[in-house]
Design a protein around this motif. Structure first.
Motif, PDB file in Angstrom:
ATOM      1  N   PRO A  69       0.745  -3.500  -0.883  1.00  0.00           N
ATOM      2  CA  PRO A  69       1.424  -4.805  -0.895  1.00  0.00           C
ATOM      3  C   PRO A  69       2.882  -4.681  -1.316  1.00  0.00           C
ATOM      4  N   ILE A  70       3.699  -5.597  -0.820  1.00  0.00           N
ATOM      5  CA  ILE A  70       5.141  -5.555  -1.063  1.00  0.00           C
ATOM      6  C   ILE A  70       5.581  -6.848  -1.736  1.00  0.00           C
ATOM      7  N   THR A  71       6.428  -6.709  -2.745  1.00  0.00           N
ATOM      8  CA  THR A  71       7.014  -7.892  -3.380  1.00  0.00           C
ATOM      9  C   THR A  71       8.221  -8.324  -2.559  1.00  0.00           C
ATOM     10  N   HIS A 261      -4.261  -9.299  -0.214  1.00  0.00           N
ATOM     11  CA  HIS A 261      -3.562  -9.862  -1.365  1.00  0.00           C
ATOM     12  C   HIS A 261      -2.151  -9.275  -1.486  1.00  0.00           C
ATOM     13  N   GLY A 262      -1.375  -9.819  -2.443  1.00  0.00           N
ATOM     14  CA  GLY A 262      -0.018  -9.356  -2.668  1.00  0.00           C
ATOM     15  C   GLY A 262       0.052  -8.301  -3.761  1.00  0.00           C
ATOM     16  N   SER A 263       1.255  -8.153  -4.317  1.00  0.00           N
ATOM     17  CA  SER A 263       1.516  -7.043  -5.237  1.00  0.00           C
ATOM     18  C   SER A 263       1.140  -7.345  -6.691  1.00  0.00           C
ATOM     19  N   ALA A 264       0.670  -8.556  -6.973  1.00  0.00           N
ATOM     20  CA  ALA A 264       0.156  -8.964  -8.289  1.00  0.00           C
ATOM     21  C   ALA A 264       0.979  -8.400  -9.452  1.00  0.00           C
ATOM     22  N   PRO A 265       2.288  -8.711  -9.521  1.00  0.00           N
ATOM     23  CA  PRO A 265       3.138  -8.100 -10.567  1.00  0.00           C
ATOM     24  C   PRO A 265       2.586  -8.229 -11.998  1.00  0.00           C
ATOM     25  N   ALA A 273      -6.278  -3.269 -11.604  1.00  0.00           N
ATOM     26  CA  ALA A 273      -6.405  -3.937 -10.287  1.00  0.00           C
ATOM     27  C   ALA A 273      -7.601  -3.395  -9.512  1.00  0.00           C
ATOM     28  N   ASN A 274      -8.157  -4.262  -8.704  1.00  0.00           N
ATOM     29  CA  ASN A 274      -9.272  -3.881  -7.834  1.00  0.00           C
ATOM     30  C   ASN A 274      -8.712  -3.216  -6.572  1.00  0.00           C
ATOM     31  N   PRO A 275      -9.077  -1.963  -6.309  1.00  0.00           N
ATOM     32  CA  PRO A 275      -8.535  -1.307  -5.102  1.00  0.00           C
ATOM     33  C   PRO A 275      -9.336  -1.628  -3.840  1.00  0.00           C
TER      34      PRO A 275
END
Ligand code: NAD
Length: 478
Positions: A69-71, A261-265, A273-275
């Motif tokens: 994911p990318i911010t 999903h996104g990058s969850a900063p 995090a769940n991979p």
């Protein structure tokens, strides 16, 4: 050995990518990795697109891309790299399977198993927006026949390959009769070529409500871009967590695989995090490149791990889960289960055969196209449509006459309602008096007269009839 491009991405990207690659390599994936940098660092280094030319070259050369994911940095004119990639690479199909893992992951929908096939290149995501008056901004919704044919055919081919029984189309064609209407019409046309697969159409609003309430009523869903975006996040979330779903973005040349999903900063760098979402993307990639046996080993080991109650925090529930683990530990548990299958959840066996190739789009013969009038869009600050009509009627000639004025699509002249709220943006329709063909010279003359009368015209839309059928919307209430 298949060469693939990998970008770890931002936020939780690097940790879930490391976990994913470790699992698929341990399962015997025959892949050689070429890593590129995309996302936040690249944006901040001055590439407003988030990707360098060299990275594009690698992606285009290898054709298969596994992406973390990318911010997207807020503000500053940064464009979403995800949307750019999908469109530049022609990745027209976004496939998002959403399946519940009852009773091992808590969900209100134990029997849910749907695949959302979202059109990925057009619709409002063309991103063509303009401010036209003080009060009105617009976004163009573009739907093409090739776009509809490709995505609908993809959905039916997918259903056939994966032994699915039904394809459901979601649109809002009761309102958008031209754009969504085309999508629905093409769906009906192509459905006839697949008599072995059931088909149906739902209006998106009630269809989405039904999906959130009774997802087991659906199998494969095909829908335009924006609806698919919203719907697939809902579908993933109601299976238990957005952290569980992966997606593939498929084009004629290239394909990109990712988590939905996104990058969850806020949870980045903590090994929590769940991979699973990215792992599901990687499994779709393995199937796409013909390594189905590896894909199966990984999926069955993953299902067994979920069934063993070894869960990351997002799906951990007291009484259901056995052990809460971090990202790395979850990956180790999946690796330890390679070669095993779940005992209660259904183990998978993926269809063999390479990724299906859709026929190249055959351009249809051009229709007979007649110009029968023009919609003149006008910026006008007075709120009284009758006054505007009087001014515009001075522009009429023996060919073009004012037939209607609408404001935000609702007819306000002739015979409008005083109650209708009017903005400063008016669509003024001029048509041939006897509804026959006009020439563009007539429209130019109309525009030139409008300038002389100091009418602020902001754009025109030509009114066409294609093969005898009017191809423009009526005013609401007309
Ligand atoms: P998000 O998906 O990153 O997070 C939403 C919620 O889900 C958060 O509570 C997060 O902690 C949780 N979550 C997400 N992934 C998880 C995982 N693997 N395990 C456990 N919990 C998880 O959405 P957002 O916060 O709206 O977006 C953050 C950034 O990601 C933004 O910059 C956005 O533009 C970007 N984004 C990127 C992609 C992509 O690269 N495909 C997709 C969506 C959002």
């Amino acid at each position: 050995m298949r060469k693939i491009t990998v970008a770890k991405g931002d936020g939780i990207g690097p940790e879930i990518m490391d976990a994913t690659l470790e699992i698929i390599k341990a399962a015997g994936a025959q892949i050689e990795i070429e890593e590129i940098e995309v996302g936040e660092k690249v944006y901040l280094a001055g590439h407003s697109t988030g990707i360098s030319k060299e990275a594009w070259d690698v992606i285009r050369r290898n054709k298969i891309f596994l992406k973390g994911p990318i911010t997207t940095p807020q503000g500053g004119g940064y464009k979403s790299l995800n949307v750019t990639m999908r469109k530049f690479l022609g990745l027209y199909a976004n496939v998002r399977p959403c399946v519940s893992l009852h009773p091992f992951v808590r969900t209100k929908h134990p029997d849910m198993d749907i695949v959302i096939v979202r059109e990925n290149e057009e619709d409002l995501y063309a991103g063509i927006e303009h401010q036209q008056t003080d009060e009105i901004v617009q976004c163009l919704k573009l739907i093409s026949r090739p776009g509809c044919e490709k995505i609908v055919r993809y959905a039916f081919e997918y259903a056939r390959q994966y032994g699915r029984k039904k394809v459901t189309c979601f649109t809002k064609d009761n309102i958008m009769k031209q754009t969504d209407g085309l999508f629905h019409r093409v769906f009906d046309e192509i459905a006839r070529e697949y008599p072995d697969i059931e088909n149906e159409h739902w209006i998106i609003d009630i269809g989405a409500a039904k999906m959130a309430d009774t997802p087991e009523a659906f199998d494969v869903i095909v829908t335009p871009n924006l609806y698919g975006d919203v719907l697939s996040d809902i579908a993933a979330q109601i299976t238990g967590s957005v952290g569980l779903a992966g997606s593939s973005n498929i084009g004629e040349e290239c394909a990109m695989f990712e988590a939905i999903h996104g990058s969850a900063p806020p949870i980045a760098g903590q090994n929590i995090a769940n991979p699973s979402g990215l792992l599901q993307g990687a499994i779709m990639m393995l199937n796409h490149i013909g390594q189905m046996d590896v894909a199966e080993r990984v999926q069955n080991a993953w299902l067994k791990t979920i069934e063993d109650g070894i869960h990351t925090f997002d799906i951990y529930k007291e009484g259901i889960s056995k052990q809460q683990v971090g990202t790395r530990e979850f990956a180790q548990a999946v690796i330890a289960n390679l070669g095993q299958s779940p005992s209660q959840l259904k183990s998978v066996s993926f269809p063999r055969g390479t990724a299906f190739q859709l026929p190249k789009y055959q351009r249809k013969p051009a229709a007979r196209k007649e110009l029968v009038g023009v919609d003149l869009f006008v910026h006008w600050n007075d709120r009284d449509p009758n006054e505007l009509a009087k001014v515009l009627q001075q522009l009429e000639d023996e060919t073009l006459q004012l037939t209607m004025i609408t404001n935000r699509g609702i007819k306000v002249w002739p015979e409008g309602f005083e109650e209708t709220f009017c903005t400063d943006h008016w669509r003024c329709r001029f048509q041939h008096v006897s509804n026959t063909e006009v020439s563009k010279h007539h429209i130019v003359r109309l525009l030139s007269q409008a300038i002389d009368k100091r009418i602020d015209t902001i754009k025109t839309e030509n009114l066409y009839v294609f093969d005898g059928k009017p191809a423009f919307s009526l005013g609401q209430g007309q």
